[in-house]
Structures are given as structure tokens and as C-alpha cells.
Design a protein around this motif. Structure first.
Motif, PDB file in Angstrom:
ATOM      1  N   PRO A 137       5.963   8.753  -1.867  1.00  0.00           N
ATOM      2  CA  PRO A 137       5.157   7.277  -1.441  1.00  0.00           C
ATOM      3  C   PRO A 137       5.289   6.569  -0.656  1.00  0.00           C
ATOM      4  O   PRO A 137       7.278   6.057  -0.823  1.00  0.00           O
ATOM      5  CB  PRO A 137       3.733   6.247  -2.389  1.00  0.00           C
ATOM      6  CG  PRO A 137       5.322   6.995  -3.356  1.00  0.00           C
ATOM      7  CD  PRO A 137       6.067   8.280  -3.643  1.00  0.00           C
ATOM      8  N   ARG A 138       5.009   5.397  -0.020  1.00  0.00           N
ATOM      9  CA  ARG A 138       6.358   4.476   0.755  1.00  0.00           C
ATOM     10  C   ARG A 138       5.836   2.852   0.840  1.00  0.00           C
ATOM     11  O   ARG A 138       4.680   2.764   0.382  1.00  0.00           O
ATOM     12  CB  ARG A 138       6.362   4.848   2.275  1.00  0.00           C
ATOM     13  CG  ARG A 138       5.188   4.549   2.758  1.00  0.00           C
ATOM     14  CD  ARG A 138       4.944   5.278   4.433  1.00  0.00           C
ATOM     15  NE  ARG A 138       3.907   5.899   5.080  1.00  0.00           N
ATOM     16  CZ  ARG A 138       3.232   6.520   5.055  1.00  0.00           C
ATOM     17  NH1 ARG A 138       3.978   7.861   3.811  1.00  0.00           N
ATOM     18  NH2 ARG A 138       2.263   6.603   5.848  1.00  0.00           N
ATOM     19  N   GLY A 139       6.435   1.578   0.915  1.00  0.00           N
ATOM     20  CA  GLY A 139       6.388   0.140   0.829  1.00  0.00           C
ATOM     21  C   GLY A 139       5.327  -0.058   2.533  1.00  0.00           C
ATOM     22  O   GLY A 139       5.489   0.854   2.699  1.00  0.00           O
ATOM     23  N   PRO A 189       8.289   3.562  -3.806  1.00  0.00           N
ATOM     24  CA  PRO A 189      10.198   3.249  -3.123  1.00  0.00           C
ATOM     25  C   PRO A 189       9.883   2.057  -1.654  1.00  0.00           C
ATOM     26  O   PRO A 189       8.756   1.649  -1.332  1.00  0.00           O
ATOM     27  CB  PRO A 189      10.461   4.637  -2.468  1.00  0.00           C
ATOM     28  CG  PRO A 189       9.963   5.703  -3.540  1.00  0.00           C
ATOM     29  CD  PRO A 189       8.848   4.589  -4.418  1.00  0.00           C
ATOM     30  N   ASP A 190      11.476   1.326  -1.527  1.00  0.00           N
ATOM     31  CA  ASP A 190      11.621   0.365  -0.798  1.00  0.00           C
ATOM     32  C   ASP A 190      10.894  -0.744  -1.014  1.00  0.00           C
ATOM     33  O   ASP A 190      10.220  -1.186  -1.712  1.00  0.00           O
ATOM     34  CB  ASP A 190      10.708   0.754   0.857  1.00  0.00           C
ATOM     35  CG  ASP A 190      10.378   1.810   1.236  1.00  0.00           C
ATOM     36  OD1 ASP A 190      11.523   2.271   1.180  1.00  0.00           O
ATOM     37  OD2 ASP A 190       9.512   2.417   2.306  1.00  0.00           O
ATOM     38  N   VAL A 191      11.294  -2.021   0.114  1.00  0.00           N
ATOM     39  CA  VAL A 191      11.204  -3.269  -0.508  1.00  0.00           C
ATOM     40  C   VAL A 191       9.423  -3.218   0.278  1.00  0.00           C
ATOM     41  O   VAL A 191       9.000  -2.851   1.745  1.00  0.00           O
ATOM     42  CB  VAL A 191      11.494  -4.356   0.271  1.00  0.00           C
ATOM     43  CG1 VAL A 191      11.063  -5.631   0.724  1.00  0.00           C
ATOM     44  CG2 VAL A 191      13.101  -3.553  -0.560  1.00  0.00           C
ATOM     45  N   VAL A 224       7.974 -10.605  -2.457  1.00  0.00           N
ATOM     46  CA  VAL A 224       9.058  -9.599  -2.184  1.00  0.00           C
ATOM     47  C   VAL A 224       9.167  -8.490  -3.436  1.00  0.00           C
ATOM     48  O   VAL A 224       9.622  -9.019  -4.862  1.00  0.00           O
ATOM     49  CB  VAL A 224      10.562 -10.468  -1.441  1.00  0.00           C
ATOM     50  CG1 VAL A 224      11.256  -8.947  -1.165  1.00  0.00           C
ATOM     51  CG2 VAL A 224      10.214 -10.685  -0.677  1.00  0.00           C
ATOM     52  N   VAL A 225       8.566  -7.242  -3.017  1.00  0.00           N
ATOM     53  CA  VAL A 225       8.764  -6.775  -3.960  1.00  0.00           C
ATOM     54  C   VAL A 225       9.635  -5.092  -3.924  1.00  0.00           C
ATOM     55  O   VAL A 225       9.061  -5.204  -2.800  1.00  0.00           O
ATOM     56  CB  VAL A 225       7.288  -5.532  -4.451  1.00  0.00           C
ATOM     57  CG1 VAL A 225       7.373  -4.410  -5.464  1.00  0.00           C
ATOM     58  CG2 VAL A 225       6.019  -6.907  -4.082  1.00  0.00           C
ATOM     59  N   ARG A 226      10.703  -5.355  -4.742  1.00  0.00           N
ATOM     60  CA  ARG A 226      11.408  -3.668  -4.107  1.00  0.00           C
ATOM     61  C   ARG A 226      10.866  -2.679  -5.680  1.00  0.00           C
ATOM     62  O   ARG A 226      11.550  -3.154  -6.754  1.00  0.00           O
ATOM     63  CB  ARG A 226      13.339  -4.270  -5.160  1.00  0.00           C
ATOM     64  CG  ARG A 226      13.488  -4.661  -3.719  1.00  0.00           C
ATOM     65  CD  ARG A 226      15.507  -5.344  -3.903  1.00  0.00           C
ATOM     66  NE  ARG A 226      15.282  -5.941  -2.600  1.00  0.00           N
ATOM     67  CZ  ARG A 226      15.133  -7.114  -1.782  1.00  0.00           C
ATOM     68  NH1 ARG A 226      14.919  -8.422  -3.078  1.00  0.00           N
ATOM     69  NH2 ARG A 226      15.515  -7.186  -1.179  1.00  0.00           N
ATOM     70  N   ALA A 274      -4.503   0.296   3.297  1.00  0.00           N
ATOM     71  CA  ALA A 274      -3.894  -0.304   2.452  1.00  0.00           C
ATOM     72  C   ALA A 274      -2.968   0.760   1.829  1.00  0.00           C
ATOM     73  O   ALA A 274      -1.880   1.057   1.787  1.00  0.00           O
ATOM     74  CB  ALA A 274      -4.303  -1.363   1.742  1.00  0.00           C
ATOM     75  N   ILE A 275      -4.476   1.364   0.944  1.00  0.00           N
ATOM     76  CA  ILE A 275      -3.604   2.750  -0.085  1.00  0.00           C
ATOM     77  C   ILE A 275      -3.110   4.366   0.847  1.00  0.00           C
ATOM     78  O   ILE A 275      -2.143   4.826   0.380  1.00  0.00           O
ATOM     79  CB  ILE A 275      -4.804   3.326  -0.526  1.00  0.00           C
ATOM     80  CG1 ILE A 275      -4.897   2.282  -1.926  1.00  0.00           C
ATOM     81  CG2 ILE A 275      -4.242   4.300  -1.528  1.00  0.00           C
ATOM     82  CD1 ILE A 275      -6.251   2.352  -2.593  1.00  0.00           C
TER      83      ILE A 275
END
Ligand code: EPU
Length: 419
Positions: free
Chosen positions: A289-291, A318-320, A353-355, A264-265
Motif C-alpha cells: 500500500p501507499r500513503g 509506508p510513506d507520509v 502527519v502520519v509516518r 480513499a481506500i
């Protein structure tokens, strides 16, 4: 009651040792009830949950000595009744039920109360012990189990649950005949418990898989055992390194237990590297990094006990990102507090849902459970300003000297006594 002040914006560097596993130590301490001979257990973390378990064992009549991570327990003459005053403080005290029943033929334990991470029934613990021949009664908030004619082997499906697998496995070691646990929990902590029991003279095969077979033996004897490293403490510091580190090294880890957390990391873009023997790991933060989408699942899936900490990381990625907790769908108390720090999170039916936003800002926040408090500490490490986290006793239940370890990595944290 203590509180923690985290002054954000300091880069973490250096190395720390990971402690022994809390969730392996608790049932292993309880398993010492199965023999009148002394057991010596090493790498037991000095956290309040293990302290409660030791107090429960002492109240049951055990002779316990503890010095710097090593606990020596002799359960020569024990009672069958765990005191409510101690049991009510920790759900995991339910794991004395199996060993007490097996050793004494009777166990009286308080019914655990509500739990902030969700409804946590004990039906499978009871169904499993009933299948071994226990008679179950409820009265005055207590559960009384009796097995007048002793326990006998049976075939039981425990739906992948962790606590019931441990409880039934412990009881079955002294039952007559063969017990087969289908859909057993395969967590490393269950395997560590089985290794402890086998060293005591039990005959358990298949632990660490979904099918465990236990051939009952007449008695168990005292042994020495070293508890496995705490994979959730390791994962928490891996996330701390991804959030605020520049080359953080964790010693005394177990690579095999950290696969889902490492994946996951790495999916978020940060780098995780283990040494050849897999017991030292270094996390290197990536500036871009990316979501990700994450679903918790029983081992070897992504652990629910790391869901809150990953949410803290994704809050500034960043990202959702979408995070679903299938084990404890109500375990999102940290999200309301992270929102107080500016996070953009919506929680609905066990899914967050995390933005990701560029930076959180400090706010007074409240710890609600063990892993939620860890998430708040992680979020505060890079937040703008100084975050005050109250009700720190939640974090002290399961993280050994967390403030000292963070200080060793260069964080700017202060523990203050709350009035
Ligand atoms: N469940 C039932 N009936 C039961 C027992 C469990 O329906 O009789 C359900 C629970 O409600 C939950 C699921 O099964 O939805 C998982 O429960 P499980 O028995 O596997 O969990 P546990 O033994 O109560 C341990 C850890 C938890 C960890 C879970 C899941 C210890 C002391 N606790 O709890 O750790 O989240 O397994 O891996 O080992 C923590 O350390 O923060 C923590 C909560």
C-alpha cells in the motif's frame, strides 16, 4: 463497563451484514413525534444511541415496542419537555426539538454539554427554528422554544450542517407556507429522513442537494420505513479488511453512499469491488500500500466519521500521509492512543502527519469517542500482541455487535466486564 481484548495478527475472512444507519435512525425516530399515528421503522441498529432516543420518546409519552431491529412508535399524547437525565447522555437528542416544536408549539430541551470531538454549538439549530417563528429562551441549562402563533415558512442558510438541516426540515413540514433551506446538508441520512417525512405526507423537494424546499402541510400520518445501511459501519469494516483481511465481503451496503470512502481506500492501493447492484462489496488487501493525503468535507466529500479509522490504516502504511479534519479540527484523540501503540503521528491545528511504520505493538488503550474507539480496534487487529481497549461503551453507542461481527470474520477478540 466492558473492555475489549484484541489479539492481533489474525487474518480476517468471510462476510457480514452491515446494519441500518445510526445517524439516519436517530432523526427518523424523533420524526415519529410529528404524528399521533403509529410509525414502523425497520433496520434500526441495536446500539446505545438508538436506545437513548427510544427512552427519550418513551419519557415524552410515546408508546414504543422494539423487536429485532423493528421499532413501532405511537406518539398519541406527548409532553413538550425532554428529560435532562436522558438528553444529557446524547447530543443527538437535540433533534427532538424541531418535531416537538412543530407538534406542540413548545419544546423544552437541555442545552447539550461539552463534547470530546470539539466545540459543538447549537446556534444554527436555534437560528433556523427562530426563522420559522420560534421564540428562544435559556434558563436553568434548558432551551425553551415557543411558537404561540404556529410556525411559518422562511428562507434559511444552514451552512451545510447536518443536525440543523434535519431539525429545521422536520419543523418546516408542519409550518405554514414555504421554507427554503440554502446550503443544506446533502448527507444520505438527510435524504433518508426526507423520504420518511414525504411518505408521512410532507412535501419536501431537493433533499440530498444543497437546496431543500418544504411546503408545509396541515398534518402527517403513520407509515412504515426501512432505514438505509450504515455507511460509516461499512467504511469501518472496509478499513478492517484493508488492514487485516484477505477477501472480506460486506452485504447490505450502498455503493453510492460509499464513493469517497472507496476512493480513499483504493488510493492507498487496496482493491474494492461491488456487485452489479452495488449492495455487496468485497475488499482485497494489497501487500504494497501507499500513503495518501486526506481532507474531510461535507458529503459527498470524505466523512469526518471515517477520519480516525483511516488514520489507523495509514499508521502502518509506508510513506507520509497527511489527514486534515475540516469538520471537527479537534477530533484527533485517537492519535495519542495510537502513539501508545508505536504509531508515528504529529497533530497540529486539525491536521495529522502520519509516518507509516511496519507494525504497531499492543498496549492498554482508552476509547475516547465512538470513531476513535473504532480506530483503536482496527489498529489492534494487526498489532503485535494483545491490545486491551477500555471504555468500550463509546463503541457500543454506534456499532451494532461489533465484537460478534469481528468474530464472524475470524478475528480473535474478547469482551470482558470491567470491574
Ligand atoms: N455546527 C455549528 N452550529 C450548529 C451545529 C453545528 O457551528 O448549530 C458546526 C459543528 O460544530 C461542526 C459542524 O458544524 O463543526 C458540523 O456539525 P453538524 O451539525 O453537521 O453535525 P451533527 O449533526 O452534530 C452529525 C453526526 C456526526 C457527524 C456530523 C458531521 C449524527 C447524530 N451525528 O453530527 O456523527 O460527525 O454530522 O457529518 O448524525 C458520529 O456518528 O460519530 C458523529 C459524530
Amino acid at each position: 463497563m466492558d473492555k475489549l481484548i484484541v489479539h492481533g495478527g489474525v487474518t480476517l475472512r468471510g462476510s457480514i451484514n452491515i446494519s441500518g444507519s445510526k445517524n439516519a435512525s436517530l432523526p427518523i425516530l424523533a420524526a415519529s413525534l410529528l404524528t399521533p399515528e403509529p410509525c414502523i421503522i425497520r433496520h434500526v441498529p441495536d446500539v446505545s444511541d438508538t436506545n437513548y432516543m427510544i427512552q427519550i420518546l418513551s419519557a415524552l409519552g410515546a408508546d414504543v415496542e422494539r423487536s429485532s431491529g423493528t421499532v413501532r412508535i405511537t406518539c398519541e399524547d406527548i409532553s413538550d419537555q425532554a428529560p435532562y437525565e436522558l438528553v444529557r447522555r446524547m447530543r443527538a437528542s437535540i433533534c427532538v426539538m424541531g418535531p416537538l416544536l412543530a407538534r406542540k408549539g413548545r419544546a423544552v430541551v437541555s442545552l447539550p454539554g461539552g463534547c470530546v470531538i470539539g466545540d459543538r454549538p447549537v446556534d444554527l439549530h436555534l437560528r433556523g427554528l427562530e426563522a420559522l417563528g420560534a421564540h428562544v429562551e435559556f434558563a436553568g441549562g434548558n432551551i425553551t422554544l415557543t411558537a404561540k402563533d404556529g410556525l411559518h415558512g422562511a428562507e434559511i442558510n444552514l451552512c451545510g450542517t447536518h443536525g440543523p438541516t434535519g431539525n429545521v426540515m422536520m419543523a418546516a413540514t408542519l409550518a405554514e407556507g414555504l421554507t427554503i433551506i440554502e446550503s443544506a446538508a446533502a448527507e444520505p441520512e438527510v435524504l433518508d429522513l426526507a423520504n420518511f417525512l414525504n411518505a408521512m405526507g410532507a412535501n419536501i423537494q431537493g433533499a440530498g442537494t444543497r437546496r431543500i424546499v418544504i411546503e408545509g402541510v396541515p398534518e402527517l400520518h403513520g407509515i412504515e420505513h426501512t432505514v438505509i445501511p450504515d455507511r460509516i459501519e461499512a467504511g469501518t469494516f472496509m478499513v478492517a479488511a484493508a488492514i487485516a483481511g484477505e477477501g472480506v465481503t460486506l452485504r447490505r451496503v450502498c455503493r453510492d453512499h460509499l464513493k469517497a470512502i472507496t476512493d480513499a481506500i483504493e488510493q492507498t492501493g487496496h482493491h474494492v469491488q461491488f456487485n452489479a447492484t452495488g449492495d455487496v462489496c468485497t475488499v482485497q488487501r494489497n501487500g504494497h500500500p501507499r500513503g495518501i493525503d486526506l481532507v474531510t468535507a461535507p458529503y459527498p466529500g470524505f466523512p469526518t466519521d471515517m477520519q480516525a479509522q483511516m488514520t489507523a490504516l495509514l499508521a502502518t502504511t509506508p510513506d507520509v500521509s497527511i489527514i486534515k479534519d475540516t469538520i471537527f479540527p479537534q477530533r484527533f484523540m485517537h492519535c495519542a492512543e495510537l502513539k501508545r501503540m508505536g504509531a508515528d503521528i504529529k497533530v497540529d491545528h486539525g491536521t495529522a502527519v502520519v509516518r507509516g511504520i511496519p507494525q504497531l505493538s499492543a498496549a492498554p488503550v482508552m476509547a475516547s469517542d465512538l470513531r476513535a474507539s473504532a480506530a483503536l480496534v482496527l489498529a489492534a487487529l494487526t498489532a503485535k500482541g494483545s491490545t486491551e481497549i477500555i471504555r468500550l461503551y463509546h463503541i457500543d453507542r454506534g456499532y451494532e455487535h461489533i465484537d460478534e461481527k469481528l468474530l464472524m470474520l475470524g478475528a480473535n477478540v474478547e469482551r470482558l466486564k470491567e470491574r
